[in-house]
Design an enzyme around this catalytic site. Sequence first.
Site, PDB file in Angstrom:
ATOM      1  N   TYR A 181      54.643 -85.806  -1.090  1.00 49.96           N
ATOM      2  CA  TYR A 181      53.790 -86.059  -2.255  1.00 49.96           C
ATOM      3  C   TYR A 181      52.366 -85.563  -2.047  1.00 49.96           C
ATOM      4  O   TYR A 181      51.848 -85.620  -0.936  1.00 49.96           O
ATOM      5  CB  TYR A 181      53.734 -87.572  -2.516  1.00 49.96           C
ATOM      6  CG  TYR A 181      52.966 -87.922  -3.771  1.00 49.96           C
ATOM      7  CD1 TYR A 181      53.557 -87.773  -5.019  1.00 49.96           C
ATOM      8  CD2 TYR A 181      51.648 -88.374  -3.705  1.00 49.96           C
ATOM      9  CE1 TYR A 181      52.851 -88.074  -6.170  1.00 49.96           C
ATOM     10  CE2 TYR A 181      50.944 -88.674  -4.853  1.00 49.96           C
ATOM     11  CZ  TYR A 181      51.549 -88.527  -6.083  1.00 49.96           C
ATOM     12  OH  TYR A 181      50.856 -88.823  -7.219  1.00 49.96           O
ATOM     13  N   TRP A 186      48.608 -83.693  -4.290  1.00 51.42           N
ATOM     14  CA  TRP A 186      48.039 -82.901  -5.393  1.00 51.42           C
ATOM     15  C   TRP A 186      47.763 -81.457  -4.998  1.00 51.42           C
ATOM     16  O   TRP A 186      47.574 -80.615  -5.861  1.00 51.42           O
ATOM     17  CB  TRP A 186      46.749 -83.564  -5.884  1.00 51.42           C
ATOM     18  CG  TRP A 186      46.989 -84.510  -7.002  1.00 51.42           C
ATOM     19  CD1 TRP A 186      47.817 -85.593  -6.991  1.00 51.42           C
ATOM     20  CD2 TRP A 186      46.390 -84.462  -8.312  1.00 51.42           C
ATOM     21  NE1 TRP A 186      47.761 -86.226  -8.208  1.00 51.42           N
ATOM     22  CE2 TRP A 186      46.892 -85.557  -9.027  1.00 51.42           C
ATOM     23  CE3 TRP A 186      45.470 -83.620  -8.931  1.00 51.42           C
ATOM     24  CZ2 TRP A 186      46.508 -85.831 -10.352  1.00 51.42           C
ATOM     25  CZ3 TRP A 186      45.089 -83.901 -10.236  1.00 51.42           C
ATOM     26  CH2 TRP A 186      45.613 -84.988 -10.937  1.00 51.42           C
TER      27      TRP A 186
HETATM   28  N1  MGD Z   1      43.961 -97.404  -2.081  1.00 49.36           N
HETATM   29  C1  MGD Z   1      44.376 -96.482  -2.939  1.00 49.36           C
HETATM   30  N2  MGD Z   1      45.138 -95.467  -2.509  1.00 49.36           N
HETATM   31  C2  MGD Z   1      45.565 -94.525  -3.373  1.00 49.36           C
HETATM   32  C3  MGD Z   1      45.222 -94.602  -4.740  1.00 49.36           C
HETATM   33  C4  MGD Z   1      44.412 -95.690  -5.170  1.00 49.36           C
HETATM   34  O1  MGD Z   1      44.078 -95.821  -6.359  1.00 49.36           O
HETATM   35  N3  MGD Z   1      43.988 -96.597  -4.242  1.00 49.36           N
HETATM   36  N4  MGD Z   1      45.661 -93.635  -5.590  1.00 49.36           N
HETATM   37  C5  MGD Z   1      46.883 -92.929  -5.235  1.00 49.36           C
HETATM   38  C6  MGD Z   1      47.083 -91.769  -6.089  1.00 49.36           C
HETATM   39  S1  MGD Z   1      47.188 -92.101  -7.774  1.00 49.36           S
HETATM   40  C7  MGD Z   1      47.242 -90.509  -5.621  1.00 49.36           C
HETATM   41  S2  MGD Z   1      47.631 -89.259  -6.728  1.00 49.36           S
HETATM   42  C8  MGD Z   1      47.148 -90.201  -4.187  1.00 49.36           C
HETATM   43  C9  MGD Z   1      46.491 -88.846  -3.888  1.00 49.36           C
HETATM   44  O2  MGD Z   1      46.790 -88.454  -2.617  1.00 49.36           O
HETATM   45  P1  MGD Z   1      47.010 -86.929  -2.192  1.00 49.36           P
HETATM   46  O3  MGD Z   1      47.530 -86.146  -3.340  1.00 49.36           O
HETATM   47  O4  MGD Z   1      47.784 -86.899  -0.950  1.00 49.36           O
HETATM   48  O5  MGD Z   1      45.520 -86.511  -1.905  1.00 49.36           O
HETATM   49  P2  MGD Z   1      44.834 -85.104  -1.728  1.00 49.36           P
HETATM   50  O6  MGD Z   1      43.608 -85.369  -0.939  1.00 49.36           O
HETATM   51  O7  MGD Z   1      44.664 -84.438  -3.045  1.00 49.36           O
HETATM   52  O8  MGD Z   1      45.869 -84.310  -0.832  1.00 49.36           O
HETATM   53  C10 MGD Z   1      46.200 -82.991  -1.024  1.00 49.36           C
HETATM   54  C11 MGD Z   1      46.271 -82.288   0.325  1.00 49.36           C
HETATM   55  O9  MGD Z   1      46.741 -80.969   0.086  1.00 49.36           O
HETATM   56  C12 MGD Z   1      45.946 -80.050   0.828  1.00 49.36           C
HETATM   57  N5  MGD Z   1      46.017 -78.739   0.153  1.00 49.36           N
HETATM   58  C13 MGD Z   1      45.221 -78.242  -0.816  1.00 49.36           C
HETATM   59  N6  MGD Z   1      45.628 -77.014  -1.186  1.00 49.36           N
HETATM   60  C14 MGD Z   1      46.725 -76.729  -0.430  1.00 49.36           C
HETATM   61  C15 MGD Z   1      47.609 -75.602  -0.351  1.00 49.36           C
HETATM   62  O10 MGD Z   1      47.488 -74.623  -1.076  1.00 49.36           O
HETATM   63  N7  MGD Z   1      48.616 -75.683   0.565  1.00 49.36           N
HETATM   64  C16 MGD Z   1      48.804 -76.753   1.378  1.00 49.36           C
HETATM   65  N8  MGD Z   1      49.815 -76.723   2.240  1.00 49.36           N
HETATM   66  N9  MGD Z   1      47.985 -77.826   1.310  1.00 49.36           N
HETATM   67  C17 MGD Z   1      46.975 -77.816   0.422  1.00 49.36           C
HETATM   68  C18 MGD Z   1      44.583 -80.663   0.852  1.00 49.36           C
HETATM   69  O11 MGD Z   1      43.811 -80.157   1.908  1.00 49.36           O
HETATM   70  C19 MGD Z   1      44.915 -82.152   0.997  1.00 49.36           C
HETATM   71  O12 MGD Z   1      44.999 -82.533   2.334  1.00 49.36           O
HETATM   72  O13 MGD Z   1      46.412 -91.254  -3.531  1.00 49.36           O
HETATM   73  C20 MGD Z   1      46.978 -92.529  -3.762  1.00 49.36           C
HETATM   74  N10 MGD Z   1      46.334 -93.508  -2.911  1.00 49.36           N
HETATM   75  N1  MGD Z   2      36.950 -87.599  -9.838  1.00 48.52           N
HETATM   76  C1  MGD Z   2      38.247 -87.875  -9.675  1.00 48.52           C
HETATM   77  N2  MGD Z   2      39.024 -88.095 -10.762  1.00 48.52           N
HETATM   78  C2  MGD Z   2      40.345 -88.395 -10.604  1.00 48.52           C
HETATM   79  C3  MGD Z   2      40.954 -88.440  -9.323  1.00 48.52           C
HETATM   80  C4  MGD Z   2      40.099 -88.221  -8.199  1.00 48.52           C
HETATM   81  O1  MGD Z   2      40.542 -88.285  -7.036  1.00 48.52           O
HETATM   82  N3  MGD Z   2      38.772 -87.950  -8.405  1.00 48.52           N
HETATM   83  N4  MGD Z   2      42.292 -88.712  -9.206  1.00 48.52           N
HETATM   84  C5  MGD Z   2      43.156 -88.555 -10.388  1.00 48.52           C
HETATM   85  C6  MGD Z   2      44.407 -89.297 -10.222  1.00 48.52           C
HETATM   86  S1  MGD Z   2      45.551 -88.675  -9.144  1.00 48.52           S
HETATM   87  C7  MGD Z   2      44.713 -90.420 -10.914  1.00 48.52           C
HETATM   88  S2  MGD Z   2      46.213 -91.184 -10.675  1.00 48.52           S
HETATM   89  C8  MGD Z   2      43.778 -90.999 -11.872  1.00 48.52           C
HETATM   90  C9  MGD Z   2      43.706 -92.523 -11.719  1.00 48.52           C
HETATM   91  O2  MGD Z   2      43.212 -93.122 -12.852  1.00 48.52           O
HETATM   92  P1  MGD Z   2      43.066 -94.715 -12.858  1.00 48.52           P
HETATM   93  O3  MGD Z   2      44.196 -95.324 -12.154  1.00 48.52           O
HETATM   94  O4  MGD Z   2      42.852 -95.152 -14.251  1.00 48.52           O
HETATM   95  O5  MGD Z   2      41.695 -94.851 -12.062  1.00 48.52           O
HETATM   96  P2  MGD Z   2      41.100 -95.691 -10.855  1.00 48.52           P
HETATM   97  O6  MGD Z   2      39.846 -94.949 -10.522  1.00 48.52           O
HETATM   98  O7  MGD Z   2      42.053 -95.970  -9.767  1.00 48.52           O
HETATM   99  O8  MGD Z   2      40.749 -97.076 -11.497  1.00 48.52           O
HETATM  100  C10 MGD Z   2      39.937 -97.208 -12.637  1.00 48.52           C
HETATM  101  C11 MGD Z   2      39.270 -98.551 -12.640  1.00 48.52           C
HETATM  102  O9  MGD Z   2      40.210 -99.588 -12.864  1.00 48.52           O
HETATM  103  C12 MGD Z   2      39.580-100.807 -12.480  1.00 48.52           C
HETATM  104  N5  MGD Z   2      40.604-101.755 -12.084  1.00 48.52           N
HETATM  105  C13 MGD Z   2      41.219-101.874 -10.893  1.00 48.52           C
HETATM  106  N6  MGD Z   2      42.098-102.902 -10.920  1.00 48.52           N
HETATM  107  C14 MGD Z   2      42.018-103.434 -12.168  1.00 48.52           C
HETATM  108  C15 MGD Z   2      42.661-104.526 -12.818  1.00 48.52           C
HETATM  109  O10 MGD Z   2      43.512-105.214 -12.269  1.00 48.52           O
HETATM  110  N7  MGD Z   2      42.323-104.783 -14.110  1.00 48.52           N
HETATM  111  C16 MGD Z   2      41.396-104.032 -14.772  1.00 48.52           C
HETATM  112  N8  MGD Z   2      41.152-104.338 -16.032  1.00 48.52           N
HETATM  113  N9  MGD Z   2      40.766-103.009 -14.175  1.00 48.52           N
HETATM  114  C17 MGD Z   2      41.078-102.708 -12.904  1.00 48.52           C
HETATM  115  C18 MGD Z   2      38.638-100.473 -11.344  1.00 48.52           C
HETATM  116  O11 MGD Z   2      37.352-101.045 -11.595  1.00 48.52           O
HETATM  117  C19 MGD Z   2      38.637 -98.960 -11.343  1.00 48.52           C
HETATM  118  O12 MGD Z   2      37.336 -98.425 -11.233  1.00 48.52           O
HETATM  119  O13 MGD Z   2      42.471 -90.463 -11.672  1.00 48.52           O
HETATM  120  C20 MGD Z   2      42.459 -89.037 -11.655  1.00 48.52           C
HETATM  121  N10 MGD Z   2      41.084 -88.620 -11.717  1.00 48.52           N
HETATM  122 MO    MO Z   3      47.287 -90.073  -8.887  1.00 49.25          MO
END
Ligand code: MGD
Ligand code: MGD
Ligand code: MO
Length: 767
Positions: A115, A117
């Site tokens: 998994y 991005w």
């Molecule tokens: N506590 C907490 N944890 C969370 C979340 C949260 O809300 N709270 N959110 C979760 C969510 S929604 C998500 S989507 C995940 C995101 O987690 P990830 O998608 O794992 O995060 P990224 O840092 O985008 O990781 C992408 C990796 O791909 C590498 N990369 C970039 N380009 C390339 C390429 O061309 N080739 C290869 N081989 N590698 C490349 C980058 O260097 C990076 O290390 O985190 C999750 N974890």
């Molecule tokens: N700049 C930037 N933008 C991103 C990403 C990034 O890495 N960087 N990641 C992208 C990805 S992969 C994803 S999945 C999306 C995630 O999008 P979301 O899941 O919507 O975003 P988060 O930033 O995890 O959380 C948004 C807010 O929800 C609030 N929150 C947390 N728990 C609760 C709860 O129980 N109740 C309520 N009411 N609020 C709560 C927190 O205050 C938090 O700031 O964002 C995307 N956008």
């Molecule tokens: Mo995500």
Amino acid sequence: MSEKTIKVTSSHWGAFNVTAQGNRIVSVSDFEHDPNPSNIPYNLPAAVHHSSRVARPSIHKSWLEHGPLHKDSRSLRGKEKFVELPWDEALDIAAREIHRVSKDSGNQSIFGGSYGWASAGRFHHALSQVHRFLNCTGGYVSSVASYSTAAAQAIIPHVFGVHFLKLMWSELNTWPMIAEHTETLVMFGGINPKNSQVSMGGVTHHETNGWFKQFEQLGIRRINISPQRTDTPDGAKWLGIRPGTDTAMMLGIAWVLESEGLTDTGFLQKYCTGFEKFRAYLTGEIDGQSKTPEWAAAICGIESKVMHELALQMAKTRTLVTVAWSLQRAEHGEQPYWMAATLAAMLGQIGKPGGGIGYGYGAIGGIGVSVKRLGGLTFPQGENSVKEFIPVARIADMLLQPGEPFDFNGQKLHYPDIKLVYWCGGNPFHHHQDLGRLERAWQQPETIIVNEPWWTATAQRADIVFSATTSYERNDIGRAQGDSYLFHMPAFIPPVGEAKDDYDIFSELAERMGLSELFTENRNSEEWLRYLYSGFVKECEQDGITAPSYDSLEEQNWIDLPVRNPTFSKTQFNAFIEDPESSPLDTPSGKIEIFSSTIEGFGYEDCPGHATWLPPTEWLGSDKAKTYPLHLVSPQPGDKLHSQMECAIADIPGERPTPASIHPEDAKVRGITDNSYIRLFNNRGACLAKAKISNDIRQGVISLPTGAWFSPTEDGTDNQGNPNVLTLDIGTSSLGQGSSAHSCLVEIEQANESTLSKLNLSKQTQE
Ligand SMILES: Nc1nc2c(c(=O)[nH]1)N[C@H]1C(S)=C(S)[C@@H](COP(=O)(O)OP(=O)(O)OC[C@H]3O[C@@H](n4cnc5c(=O)[nH]c(N)nc54)[C@H](O)[C@@H]3O)O[C@H]1N2
Ligand SMILES: Nc1nc2c(c(=O)[nH]1)N[C@H]1C(S)=C(S)[C@@H](COP(=O)(O)OP(=O)(O)OC[C@H]3O[C@@H](n4cnc5c(=O)[nH]c(N)nc54)[C@H](O)[C@@H]3O)O[C@H]1N2
Ligand SMILES: [Mo]
């Protein structure tokens, strides 16, 4: 001096100009057609040329010397030096190892869920690359759903049908429709332009801030129900809710609607099934507890009077209820999604322009944007002959419990026994919960192979690391469904160090395994780009759109396709609302399922037959809060995408450990001052952060964004501020098995001199 190139590229955070000279990226600047460009790319030149780039193939020392089956190879994983090897040798070793595992244990022992991005181009899409390669070798254990929305992906099809699930990512109510029709916008978890900076595959027009300015001018009432005020642009009314308790608050509002006779019974009868069963729960007929606003207030921390007023306002005006994705990334995360649907159905406005329900607005850039969504342009992954899979966030469970049964959305499955892990394009040691547990799980496989541009915590914990190029070192095509732009993404510089494209790494592995033709179809990268693009041009033709030739696109660099449709005026529910008999939803009843016999039939205690308040294991009302009295939310970082380009930010003096927002009262009772180092801890782990004292966060809540590179010191404390050393690694429920990242209690303290000196930090160095 070599010549300068200035061209545009696309990324998950939008388009931007890149200036390159010789083999270096010199600077970046805003794309002039973006009304509100992101600052994220400004760290890119430093990140691309950072000392933490993986220069050449590297193999972990014990693994190289003793082979995959020796105990040291596993136990010293992540703790030892790597040996750099020439490409040919490293590829030979990896190809032999993949072949060995496939032959001895079968491909159902290879985990390729991988998994992440990665980067935005359509062809060099890391996940498609590794999946296609592993499919050629006989398949791999895959993962389903996403960290972002797994609980939603499980519950929504039961409630609204699978078709609606697709709509959840697009334009149920477009921004222009909200501007025109909505009077009250009730946002659970806010709508944060910080998050809609980003969208999978790209977002060229950053629109969210602009729309909020319009909403304000139009007098649309905006209510932000979130532990943080900053989750919505300034000017909204803020109701600082306790995390994890939204279902209770929604029930309190629903109770008012019902007791005041404001429930739209006509809508419920015509379009929904099962309201009576839910009603018996709401009124307390079933469990003796009416879900009154007073009951809800004791749980969610919002005054009952406020819920009362809000319910009346919602019933009187055109109301759109939106729910951020964050709410379902928590234990029982299915419930607020189902309850919000139930509440919107009771209001009877689903299907009306500007009314009803919307999920994920603000979570990513494409949602709410009014464009015609074109297909095409994906690198084909082939067929996977291995049928075993896991829900994506159950990776540590899988590695720790091979053979054990688990529930998932009505199925009883078993965890496969994994011998080899191949990761390409993701960073599990950033994204997974309870990293201490993942460290233990990570010792189980015999071999771990990672393709990465940077020495991330995951690369450091692999046996074989292949150095991958970044988007700026190869040609690609940029295109996202929710975006009207199309890009030729040029290579600005030659590969850094000896990095290779993922495609070339897999082509060379495939060649060694006798699978070259199967994997490459005799095309090199350039030929694939032209081939995929010609398919896209044909699909465009079917939609009546003329796209330029590949050569012309390359020359133009980017074009704006005529797919923007600002006159879009109906919600996608229209046909169902006009005639639910002839255009039913694809649920068992053909209607919105407020009660689901299917889910009830699963018999899950953690996901009963209708939306229910189920207290999570960790929340401010649980016993555990006596020991760990603060609720940790770990949102996405505003200054980057997940862990990407973190190396450049961490180099800026004073930026690390990551700042964490805390309420002044929580700081005061602990003697914590603004900008000082704090230690966050619970029974799972500890990390450092920098206190950012703020009135914009609810008392009792602390917010530490994700993205720091996991860097545990000797005592296990992560010194960069990665919240996942603290978070809880359990599934949302037996239904969705998603990530429960937001269900987490912690305690904090001022970091003492001995902790800081162990980390080579001292109080004097605090900014
Ligand atoms: N506590 C907490 N944890 C969370 C979340 C949260 O809300 N709270 N959110 C979760 C969510 S929604 C998500 S989507 C995940 C995101 O987690 P990830 O998608 O794992 O995060 P990224 O840092 O985008 O990781 C992408 C990796 O791909 C590498 N990369 C970039 N380009 C390339 C390429 O061309 N080739 C290869 N081989 N590698 C490349 C980058 O260097 C990076 O290390 O985190 C999750 N974890
Ligand atoms: N700049 C930037 N933008 C991103 C990403 C990034 O890495 N960087 N990641 C992208 C990805 S992969 C994803 S999945 C999306 C995630 O999008 P979301 O899941 O919507 O975003 P988060 O930033 O995890 O959380 C948004 C807010 O929800 C609030 N929150 C947390 N728990 C609760 C709860 O129980 N109740 C309520 N009411 N609020 C709560 C927190 O205050 C938090 O700031 O964002 C995307 N956008
Ligand atoms: Mo995500």
